[in-house]
Design a protein around this motif. Structure first.
Motif, PDB file in Angstrom:
ATOM      1  N   TRP A  49       0.847  -1.185   0.000  1.00 37.86           N
ATOM      2  CA  TRP A  49       0.000   0.000   0.000  1.00 37.86           C
ATOM      3  C   TRP A  49       0.882   1.234   0.000  1.00 37.86           C
ATOM      4  O   TRP A  49       1.680   1.429   0.905  1.00 37.86           O
ATOM      5  CB  TRP A  49      -0.861  -0.033   1.243  1.00 37.86           C
ATOM      6  N   SER A  50       0.747   2.045  -1.045  1.00 41.13           N
ATOM      7  CA  SER A  50       1.483   3.306  -1.096  1.00 41.13           C
ATOM      8  C   SER A  50       0.561   4.408  -1.568  1.00 41.13           C
ATOM      9  O   SER A  50      -0.432   4.156  -2.251  1.00 41.13           O
ATOM     10  CB  SER A  50       2.701   3.197  -2.026  1.00 41.13           C
ATOM     11  N   GLU A  51       0.892   5.632  -1.208  1.00 36.68           N
ATOM     12  CA  GLU A  51       0.090   6.787  -1.611  1.00 36.68           C
ATOM     13  C   GLU A  51       0.066   6.928  -3.128  1.00 36.68           C
ATOM     14  O   GLU A  51      -0.954   7.245  -3.707  1.00 36.68           O
ATOM     15  CB  GLU A  51       0.661   8.063  -0.982  1.00 36.68           C
ATOM     16  N   GLU A  52       1.199   6.683  -3.764  1.00 34.68           N
ATOM     17  CA  GLU A  52       1.314   6.895  -5.198  1.00 34.68           C
ATOM     18  C   GLU A  52       0.641   5.802  -6.024  1.00 34.68           C
ATOM     19  O   GLU A  52       0.017   6.071  -7.037  1.00 34.68           O
ATOM     20  CB  GLU A  52       2.795   6.988  -5.617  1.00 34.68           C
ATOM     21  N   GLN A  53       0.795   4.544  -5.608  1.00 34.52           N
ATOM     22  CA  GLN A  53       0.334   3.421  -6.428  1.00 34.52           C
ATOM     23  C   GLN A  53      -0.893   2.722  -5.879  1.00 34.52           C
ATOM     24  O   GLN A  53      -1.392   1.786  -6.504  1.00 34.52           O
ATOM     25  CB  GLN A  53       1.468   2.427  -6.617  1.00 34.52           C
ATOM     26  N   GLY A  54      -1.406   3.120  -4.744  1.00 32.28           N
ATOM     27  CA  GLY A  54      -2.587   2.487  -4.178  1.00 32.28           C
ATOM     28  C   GLY A  54      -2.275   1.127  -3.555  1.00 32.28           C
ATOM     29  O   GLY A  54      -1.164   0.878  -3.097  1.00 32.28           O
TER      30      GLY A  54
END
Length: 129
Positions: A49-54
């Motif tokens: 889970w990342s802010e950029e890639q979801g």
């Protein structure tokens, strides 16, 4: 005194921005649902889970775009306290040489409103009108 407040706000904003850039976490999960052949599966995996890639997962089972799956967090400190959450498959990447598929997920939200028979309309349905 005013310059001290401005300096503190500037430092706080810099820390907040740098934390925002580096946010990326991985969780052990159990994912279940129906694959492309309509066979029920349960698989353990890592949810990235990342802010950029979801939210992304590498799965051994091929899935369809738009399919619904259920994800339960595997938390060793809280057995039995993790309930499954519904997600929709947003995108299934091509098969990798390892025999897995990268799947991008979006959490499903409860339907809002209710019509006479107790069934609600999704937010997406309401936005299309």
């Amino acid at each position: 005194m005013l310059w001290q407040v401005a300096c503190m706000l500037s430092c706080w904003e810099t820390r907040r921005m740098s934390a925002h850039i580096s946010l990326s976490t991985s969780y052990r999960i159990e994912i279940s649902g129906w694959d492309v052949e309509q066979n029920f599966f349960v698989e353990r995996a890592h949810l990235d889970w990342s802010e950029e890639q979801g939210k992304k997962v590498q799965l051994c089972h091929p899935l369809r775009n738009g399919a619904v799956v259920f994800i339960r967090l595997i938390a060793p400190s809280a057995p039995g306290n993790s309930f499954p959450i519904a997600y929709q498959i947003e995108n299934v990447g091509p098969a990798k040489s390892s025999g897995t598929w990268e799947v991008r997920l979006v959490q499903l939200r409860p339907r809002s409103g209710a019509n006479g028979n107790g069934q609600g309309k999704s937010i997406k349905d309401q936005e299309e009108k």
